[in-house]
Motif scaffolding. Sequence first.
Motif, PDB file in Angstrom:
ATOM      1  N   UNK A 190       2.012  64.313 -50.243  1.00  0.00           N
ATOM      2  CA  UNK A 190       0.864  63.459 -50.484  1.00  0.00           C
ATOM      3  C   UNK A 190       1.188  61.995 -50.702  1.00  0.00           C
ATOM      4  N   UNK A 191       2.482  61.635 -50.746  1.00  0.00           N
ATOM      5  CA  UNK A 191       2.850  60.236 -50.976  1.00  0.00           C
ATOM      6  C   UNK A 191       2.533  59.388 -49.745  1.00  0.00           C
ATOM      7  N   UNK A 192       2.063  58.164 -49.998  1.00  0.00           N
ATOM      8  CA  UNK A 192       1.761  57.237 -48.911  1.00  0.00           C
ATOM      9  C   UNK A 192       3.010  56.482 -48.498  1.00  0.00           C
ATOM     10  N   UNK A 193       3.275  56.465 -47.193  1.00  0.00           N
ATOM     11  CA  UNK A 193       4.403  55.743 -46.614  1.00  0.00           C
ATOM     12  C   UNK A 193       3.857  54.678 -45.667  1.00  0.00           C
ATOM     13  N   UNK A 194       4.527  53.519 -45.601  1.00  0.00           N
ATOM     14  CA  UNK A 194       4.063  52.425 -44.744  1.00  0.00           C
ATOM     15  C   UNK A 194       5.218  51.803 -43.977  1.00  0.00           C
ATOM     16  N   UNK A 195       4.870  51.246 -42.822  1.00  0.00           N
ATOM     17  CA  UNK A 195       5.777  50.380 -42.080  1.00  0.00           C
ATOM     18  C   UNK A 195       5.020  49.132 -41.671  1.00  0.00           C
ATOM     19  N   UNK A 196       5.716  47.991 -41.637  1.00  0.00           N
ATOM     20  CA  UNK A 196       5.062  46.757 -41.226  1.00  0.00           C
ATOM     21  C   UNK A 196       5.948  45.555 -41.510  1.00  0.00           C
ATOM     22  N   UNK A 197       5.607  44.426 -40.911  1.00  0.00           N
ATOM     23  CA  UNK A 197       6.411  43.222 -41.040  1.00  0.00           C
ATOM     24  C   UNK A 197       6.392  42.599 -42.417  1.00  0.00           C
ATOM     25  N   UNK A 198       5.468  43.041 -43.284  1.00  0.00           N
ATOM     26  CA  UNK A 198       5.413  42.478 -44.626  1.00  0.00           C
ATOM     27  C   UNK A 198       6.259  43.254 -45.638  1.00  0.00           C
ATOM     28  N   UNK A 199       6.872  44.361 -45.215  1.00  0.00           N
ATOM     29  CA  UNK A 199       7.711  45.134 -46.127  1.00  0.00           C
ATOM     30  C   UNK A 199       8.976  44.347 -46.460  1.00  0.00           C
ATOM     31  N   UNK A 200       9.326  44.298 -47.736  1.00  0.00           N
ATOM     32  CA  UNK A 200      10.365  43.406 -48.246  1.00  0.00           C
ATOM     33  C   UNK A 200      11.742  43.655 -47.637  1.00  0.00           C
ATOM     34  N   UNK A 201      12.646  42.692 -47.910  1.00  0.00           N
ATOM     35  CA  UNK A 201      14.002  42.752 -47.375  1.00  0.00           C
ATOM     36  C   UNK A 201      14.944  43.533 -48.284  1.00  0.00           C
ATOM     37  N   UNK A 202      14.447  44.058 -49.374  1.00  0.00           N
ATOM     38  CA  UNK A 202      15.279  44.817 -50.300  1.00  0.00           C
ATOM     39  C   UNK A 202      15.272  44.178 -51.678  1.00  0.00           C
ATOM     40  N   UNK A 203      15.984  44.815 -52.605  1.00  0.00           N
ATOM     41  CA  UNK A 203      16.067  44.285 -53.963  1.00  0.00           C
ATOM     42  C   UNK A 203      17.248  43.322 -54.088  1.00  0.00           C
ATOM     43  N   UNK A 204      17.089  42.339 -54.956  1.00  0.00           N
ATOM     44  CA  UNK A 204      18.142  41.351 -55.213  1.00  0.00           C
ATOM     45  C   UNK A 204      19.390  42.060 -55.740  1.00  0.00           C
TER      46      UNK A 204
END
Length: 619
Positions: free
Chosen positions: A422-436
């Motif tokens: 039931x978890x929502x998954x997304x793909x798209x150009x606004x998804x971040x580059x990762x954690x610092x």
Amino acid sequence: MREYSTALEVQVPVGNLTDDVVRNGEERPDAVAFSRPVDDAWQDVTAAEFLAQVRGVAKGLVAAGVTAGDRVVLLSRTRYEWTLLDYAIWFAGAVTVPVYETSSDEQVGWILRDSGAVAAVVESPEHRSRVSRLRGDLPRLHHLWSIDGDAVGVLRTLGEDVPDDDLEARRTTAGPDDLATLIYTSGTTGRPKGCRLTHGNFLHELTVAVSELDALFDPAPGEGDDEAGTADRAASTLLFLPLAHVFARVIQVGCVRAGVRLGHSADIKHLVDDLGAFRPSFVLAVPRVFEKVFNTASQRAVADGRGGIFDRAAETAIAWSRAQDGGRVPLALRLRHRLFDRLVYGRLREALGGRCAYAVSGGAPLGERLGHFYRGIGVTVLEGYGLTETTAALTVNTPDAQKIGTVGRPLPGASVRVADDGELLFRGGQVFAGYWQSEDPGSQGSEGSEGAPEPVVDEHGWFHTGDIGEIDDEGFVRITGRKKEILVTAGGKNVSPTVLEDLVRAHPLVDQCLVVGDGRPFIGALVTLDEETLPGWAEQHDKTSRVADLLDDADLLADLQRGVDTANEAVSRAESIRAFRVLPDTWTEEGGQLTPSLKLRRAVVTREHGDDIDALYRR
């Protein structure tokens, strides 16, 4: 439906976020870009003036030794200088690290250390003093300026000898893949993690969002407007949410990109006056703001002896909005709606400035009832969904495609999938580059920005949000809960607490609600009272307004029980709230129970009120 995608039909520009300021200043130099409060009046700032100011401050940063890629902390309330400094940092090729001005010393120190900031701009002398006390543990922090100490003027003077060509070379250093900002999450446990958002993340988000929300971001006046009416009819918005939050930040950058007049309001106490003077065409807020506006209006009507009229007006607005979805509004309903528009709705619109046609809501579910109410009074609230890690919105309802109760369809270029659990998954150009401090965008951490399990990007490029939801056959997404927060009662029933909490919080007397019951025989709730609406209720019932004296008051508990009963109508009996307890104190950001975006820190509240929770089950 398990997956839905929206095609990308617009071209995302190449470059960086500063290009918008340069283009506006050169192509539309006399256009009003901002209005800022000066001596109790709104003073316009043109696009050319803003460009000159940004360049001047950016030169000061360069002269001070800030280099490309350096991190600069910005700690301030929402105000014009926040936006000015944000763009100046980008002009200098550096990276903005926003910090909530309400953050604790420990949080401020952690962000300054973890980001490796070389400079900080704070708002007040008090902020400057706080950071100064931390400098012994911050060997990389070389500069500290204060907005109230004329940071803008100091930096412009410092940079007077920096050549234009040198600044232009620095401005154009960053490309789409380069870091624009580090936004530290406000998770409910553990230390916050810095989300690496690039210029490309923002450019993608802005391009698709401005295109989809063109009714909000079109800066031009309507057809037939004369020159005198242009300024009052052009698109504009007044920001009052913290710019340290990605939601307000994206709207800021979207307004600059689209040429929409932007204002700032730092003091919520003066918000109604500021809205009346600024007269925005749209606003953005979190659901709690919309709840408070409704509840305050309702209680004031009761205090004035017009409670019945307000209730009938509210029900008419909701019925009228629902009938709009059905395609036909009965004549009797249209007549009632027209009557209440004169008696009630017009006054509510005036509270938002008088010309606000749209509002954007995010951060938590608004609820169908409030969504229909606001549309029914003439202010369409467009709900969206996103996280810090996704540069704000992944989905949004638009003026042309809205389904109240959902968070809209994926923005162009984005895809959504419902996992097996039931978890929502997304793909798209606004998804971040990762954690610092992490090369892997899918790396695990202590907790994500919304208090859910740590979001990850899997090997197929899907971003795991930690939220539970569903997609209908038209692609509209509905959020039904948070994966980590699902309660399992002793009887084995899975319960999403947020659904009940949102509904209970809609009651005028309720400020916050925590639903509990994990491992317990039934679902219970802790409730805090709204300090603004309680005095009116107390006067109406001839009672004291001291919360401590009302905790066991029969009339108060009966009123709250009606709100709980209404919330329980949305769930099964096994999921319903069987008992609740009123607490004497409120939960606040300052107290540590709420995040800066007004979400409940569930673990903190549960720990602090363990005895109150146990008491629910001793009855």
